[in-house]
Scaffold this motif. Structure first.
Motif, PDB file in Angstrom:
ATOM      1  N   SER A 103       6.296  -5.342 -11.403  1.00 19.90           N
ATOM      2  CA  SER A 103       5.221  -4.837 -10.537  1.00 19.90           C
ATOM      3  C   SER A 103       3.850  -5.162 -11.107  1.00 19.90           C
ATOM      4  CB  SER A 103       5.348  -3.321 -10.359  1.00 19.90           C
ATOM      5  OG  SER A 103       6.556  -2.986  -9.738  1.00 19.90           O
ATOM      6  N   VAL A 104       2.909  -5.360 -10.197  1.00 19.38           N
ATOM      7  CA  VAL A 104       1.513  -5.619 -10.558  1.00 19.38           C
ATOM      8  C   VAL A 104       0.664  -4.539  -9.904  1.00 19.38           C
ATOM      9  CG1 VAL A 104      -0.401  -7.255 -10.456  1.00 19.38           C
ATOM     10  CG2 VAL A 104       1.962  -8.104 -10.648  1.00 19.38           C
ATOM     11  N   PHE A 105      -0.304  -3.999 -10.632  1.00 24.34           N
ATOM     12  CA  PHE A 105      -1.165  -2.944 -10.098  1.00 24.34           C
ATOM     13  C   PHE A 105      -2.611  -3.436 -10.052  1.00 24.34           C
ATOM     14  CE2 PHE A 105       2.511  -0.974 -11.956  1.00 24.34           C
ATOM     15  CZ  PHE A 105       2.856   0.017 -11.049  1.00 24.34           C
ATOM     16  N   ARG A 148       2.913   5.400 -11.263  1.00 26.23           N
ATOM     17  CA  ARG A 148       2.913   4.078 -11.898  1.00 26.23           C
ATOM     18  C   ARG A 148       4.122   3.869 -12.811  1.00 26.23           C
ATOM     19  NH1 ARG A 148      -2.044   0.756 -13.405  1.00 26.23           N
ATOM     20  NH2 ARG A 148      -1.227  -0.956 -14.669  1.00 26.23           N
ATOM     21  N   GLU A 149       4.429   4.862 -13.643  1.00 30.23           N
ATOM     22  CA  GLU A 149       5.547   4.720 -14.578  1.00 30.23           C
ATOM     23  C   GLU A 149       6.875   4.594 -13.837  1.00 30.23           C
ATOM     24  OE1 GLU A 149       5.556   7.773 -17.497  1.00 30.23           O
ATOM     25  OE2 GLU A 149       3.616   7.202 -18.358  1.00 30.23           O
ATOM     26  N   GLU A 150       7.057   5.393 -12.791  1.00 37.91           N
ATOM     27  CA  GLU A 150       8.295   5.326 -12.022  1.00 37.91           C
ATOM     28  C   GLU A 150       8.427   3.985 -11.313  1.00 37.91           C
ATOM     29  OE1 GLU A 150      10.599   7.830  -8.485  1.00 37.91           O
ATOM     30  OE2 GLU A 150       8.836   8.669  -9.487  1.00 37.91           O
ATOM     31  N   PRO A 197       7.699 -10.230  -7.819  1.00 37.59           N
ATOM     32  CA  PRO A 197       6.530  -9.393  -8.088  1.00 37.59           C
ATOM     33  C   PRO A 197       5.860  -8.906  -6.799  1.00 37.59           C
ATOM     34  CG  PRO A 197       6.493 -11.368  -9.427  1.00 37.59           C
ATOM     35  CD  PRO A 197       7.576 -11.570  -8.421  1.00 37.59           C
ATOM     36  N   VAL A 198       5.485  -7.643  -6.800  1.00 39.78           N
ATOM     37  CA  VAL A 198       4.754  -7.032  -5.684  1.00 39.78           C
ATOM     38  C   VAL A 198       3.519  -6.353  -6.258  1.00 39.78           C
ATOM     39  CG1 VAL A 198       4.802  -5.251  -3.901  1.00 39.78           C
ATOM     40  CG2 VAL A 198       6.813  -6.689  -4.271  1.00 39.78           C
ATOM     41  N   VAL A 199       2.399  -6.513  -5.588  1.00 36.87           N
ATOM     42  CA  VAL A 199       1.150  -5.888  -6.003  1.00 36.87           C
ATOM     43  C   VAL A 199       1.036  -4.531  -5.327  1.00 36.87           C
ATOM     44  CG1 VAL A 199      -1.358  -6.078  -6.040  1.00 36.87           C
ATOM     45  CG2 VAL A 199       0.051  -8.134  -6.290  1.00 36.87           C
ATOM     46  N   PHE A 200       0.778  -3.484  -6.114  1.00 30.30           N
ATOM     47  CA  PHE A 200       0.684  -2.128  -5.574  1.00 30.30           C
ATOM     48  C   PHE A 200      -0.764  -1.645  -5.537  1.00 30.30           C
ATOM     49  CE2 PHE A 200       5.103  -2.330  -6.753  1.00 30.30           C
ATOM     50  CZ  PHE A 200       5.740  -1.556  -5.803  1.00 30.30           C
ATOM     51  N   VAL A 201      -1.077  -0.916  -4.459  1.00 34.05           N
ATOM     52  CA  VAL A 201      -2.394  -0.325  -4.290  1.00 34.05           C
ATOM     53  C   VAL A 201      -2.219   1.031  -3.624  1.00 34.05           C
ATOM     54  CG1 VAL A 201      -2.723  -1.491  -2.061  1.00 34.05           C
ATOM     55  CG2 VAL A 201      -4.719  -0.691  -3.326  1.00 34.05           C
ATOM     56  N   GLY A 202      -3.108   1.975  -3.917  1.00 30.64           N
ATOM     57  CA  GLY A 202      -3.033   3.295  -3.312  1.00 30.64           C
ATOM     58  C   GLY A 202      -2.824   4.383  -4.346  1.00 30.64           C
ATOM     59  N   ASP A 203      -3.058   5.629  -3.945  1.00 30.23           N
ATOM     60  CA  ASP A 203      -2.976   6.719  -4.921  1.00 30.23           C
ATOM     61  C   ASP A 203      -1.557   6.962  -5.417  1.00 30.23           C
ATOM     62  OD1 ASP A 203      -1.915   7.934  -2.662  1.00 30.23           O
ATOM     63  OD2 ASP A 203      -3.385   9.550  -2.588  1.00 30.23           O
ATOM     64  N   ALA A 204      -0.542   6.587  -4.637  1.00 29.32           N
ATOM     65  CA  ALA A 204       0.830   6.705  -5.125  1.00 29.32           C
ATOM     66  C   ALA A 204       1.095   5.705  -6.242  1.00 29.32           C
ATOM     67  CB  ALA A 204       1.823   6.499  -3.985  1.00 29.32           C
ATOM     68  N   ALA A 205       0.459   4.546  -6.168  1.00 28.73           N
ATOM     69  CA  ALA A 205       0.581   3.566  -7.246  1.00 28.73           C
ATOM     70  C   ALA A 205      -0.040   4.108  -8.528  1.00 28.73           C
ATOM     71  CB  ALA A 205      -0.081   2.260  -6.842  1.00 28.73           C
ATOM     72  N   GLU A 206      -1.079   4.903  -8.371  1.00 28.99           N
ATOM     73  CA  GLU A 206      -1.724   5.526  -9.527  1.00 28.99           C
ATOM     74  C   GLU A 206      -0.874   6.677 -10.061  1.00 28.99           C
ATOM     75  OE1 GLU A 206      -6.216   6.945 -10.409  1.00 28.99           O
ATOM     76  OE2 GLU A 206      -5.262   7.944  -8.703  1.00 28.99           O
ATOM     77  N   ARG A 207      -0.405   7.532  -9.178  1.00 30.37           N
ATOM     78  CA  ARG A 207       0.328   8.730  -9.598  1.00 30.37           C
ATOM     79  C   ARG A 207       1.725   8.402 -10.135  1.00 30.37           C
ATOM     80  NH1 ARG A 207       1.540  14.224  -6.016  1.00 30.37           N
ATOM     81  NH2 ARG A 207       2.732  15.294  -7.645  1.00 30.37           N
ATOM     82  N   ALA A 250       0.869  -1.183   0.000  1.00 30.72           N
ATOM     83  CA  ALA A 250       0.000   0.000   0.000  1.00 30.72           C
ATOM     84  C   ALA A 250       0.899   1.225   0.000  1.00 30.72           C
ATOM     85  CB  ALA A 250      -0.889   0.004   1.230  1.00 30.72           C
ATOM     86  N   ALA A 251       0.661   2.125  -0.941  1.00 30.67           N
ATOM     87  CA  ALA A 251       1.490   3.327  -1.049  1.00 30.67           C
ATOM     88  C   ALA A 251       0.596   4.526  -1.316  1.00 30.67           C
ATOM     89  CB  ALA A 251       2.526   3.175  -2.169  1.00 30.67           C
ATOM     90  N   MET A 252       0.643   5.498  -0.416  1.00 31.17           N
ATOM     91  CA  MET A 252      -0.144   6.714  -0.537  1.00 31.17           C
ATOM     92  C   MET A 252       0.781   7.906  -0.718  1.00 31.17           C
ATOM     93  SD  MET A 252      -2.828   6.023   2.579  1.00 31.17           S
ATOM     94  CE  MET A 252      -3.708   7.563   2.277  1.00 31.17           C
ATOM     95  N   ASP A 253       0.395   8.827  -1.562  1.00 27.34           N
ATOM     96  CA  ASP A 253       1.194  10.023  -1.809  1.00 27.34           C
ATOM     97  C   ASP A 253       1.211  10.891  -0.551  1.00 27.34           C
ATOM     98  OD1 ASP A 253       2.561  12.150  -2.838  1.00 27.34           O
ATOM     99  OD2 ASP A 253       1.023  12.754  -4.272  1.00 27.34           O
ATOM    100  N   ALA A 254       2.398  11.058   0.044  1.00 31.27           N
ATOM    101  CA  ALA A 254       2.546  11.852   1.259  1.00 31.27           C
ATOM    102  C   ALA A 254       3.105  13.239   0.961  1.00 31.27           C
ATOM    103  CB  ALA A 254       3.464  11.137   2.253  1.00 31.27           C
ATOM    104  N   ARG A 255       3.251  13.556  -0.318  1.00 26.48           N
ATOM    105  CA  ARG A 255       3.801  14.832  -0.775  1.00 26.48           C
ATOM    106  C   ARG A 255       5.272  14.950  -0.374  1.00 26.48           C
ATOM    107  NH1 ARG A 255      -0.839  17.752  -2.229  1.00 26.48           N
ATOM    108  NH2 ARG A 255      -2.374  16.117  -2.731  1.00 26.48           N
TER     109      ARG A 255
END
Length: 224
Positions: free
Chosen positions: A174-176, A164-166, A152-162, A112-117
């Motif tokens: 990576s799996v989203f 994604r390319e990085e 492989p790691v599954v990513f979830v959260g808005d940081a995974a969305e923002r 789980a990864a959330m954008d913390a700015r």
């Protein structure tokens, strides 16, 4: 067990009613509107759609953070108020734990990864219930290059969305999660809350506290 769960920790807002592991209703809003304006209508809609009132809930669950400081305050205050009015307990759910619930019975590690700015993410990684990366706020590159397990790691959260390319550039395997499961959901808050309930993690309404994980900008400036 009957739960009302809410999540206001990100750009999305949701409210859900769950009964014995079954989601009876869920209202999900991702339209750029203020949580202070949409939370209670969403709660009312979820309760009405499920055919229950607030007094019919056994407990109230809320994603208490980490996440948006303002969103966390709105959610925890609303949950405490509803629980106080109904005379029922509250369950505090870590937002990252709830996000990992979005992955369901995923067999691979889930991050789980959330954008913390400020170039950082709030993050946690678990695999079959075991914590691989404990909750923390770190630069995204540190997470990708130093903390995650191999494979492989599954990513979830808005940081995974923002980012994604990085993420994909650093970790090509990576799996989203699909878009509909990528962000916060109150139904996942309820699922996590059920596990906490079994462990006896009930709180009184006045014991509920926001979980910010790091200091606010105002607190940092005050210390300086």
């Amino acid at each position: 067990m009957r739960l009302l769960g809410i999540d206001t920790t990100g750009n999305t807002l949701s409210a859900a009613v769950m009964e014995n592991g079954r989601v009876l209703s869920e209202f999900y809003i991702d339209a750029g509107k203020k949580h202070s304006e949409t939370l209670m209508p969403a709660v009312d809609g979820a309760l009405r759609a499920a055919g229950y009132g607030a007094a019919d809930m056994d407990a109230f669950a809320v994603a208490c953070g980490p996440g948006s400081f303002t969103g966390i305050r709105i959610g925890t205050a609303a949950c405490a108020a509803m629980a106080h009015g109904a005379g029922k307990p509250v369950i505090a759910v870590n937002t990252l734990e709830a996000l990992i619930e979005n992955a369901g019975a995923e067999e691979r590690p889930v991050c789980a990864a959330m954008d913390a700015r400020r170039g950082e993410v709030y993050t946690m990684t678990k695999h079959n219930g075991r914590v691989l990366v404990a909750e923390r706020a770190v630069p995204l590159t540190v997470l990708l290059d130093q903390l995650l397990p191999e494979g492989p790691v599954v990513f979830v959260g808005d940081a995974a969305e923002r980012f994604r390319e990085e993420i994909a550039a650093h970790r090509p395997d990576s799996v989203f999660l699909p878009q509909q499961f990528l962000l916060q959901h109150a139904s996942s808050v309820c699922a996590a809350a059920e596990k906490i309930y079994v462990q006896g993690g009930l709180l009184k309404y006045d014991e509920l506290e926001p979980h910010y994980l790091r200091e606010s900008q105002a607190e940092r400036l005050k210390k300086r």
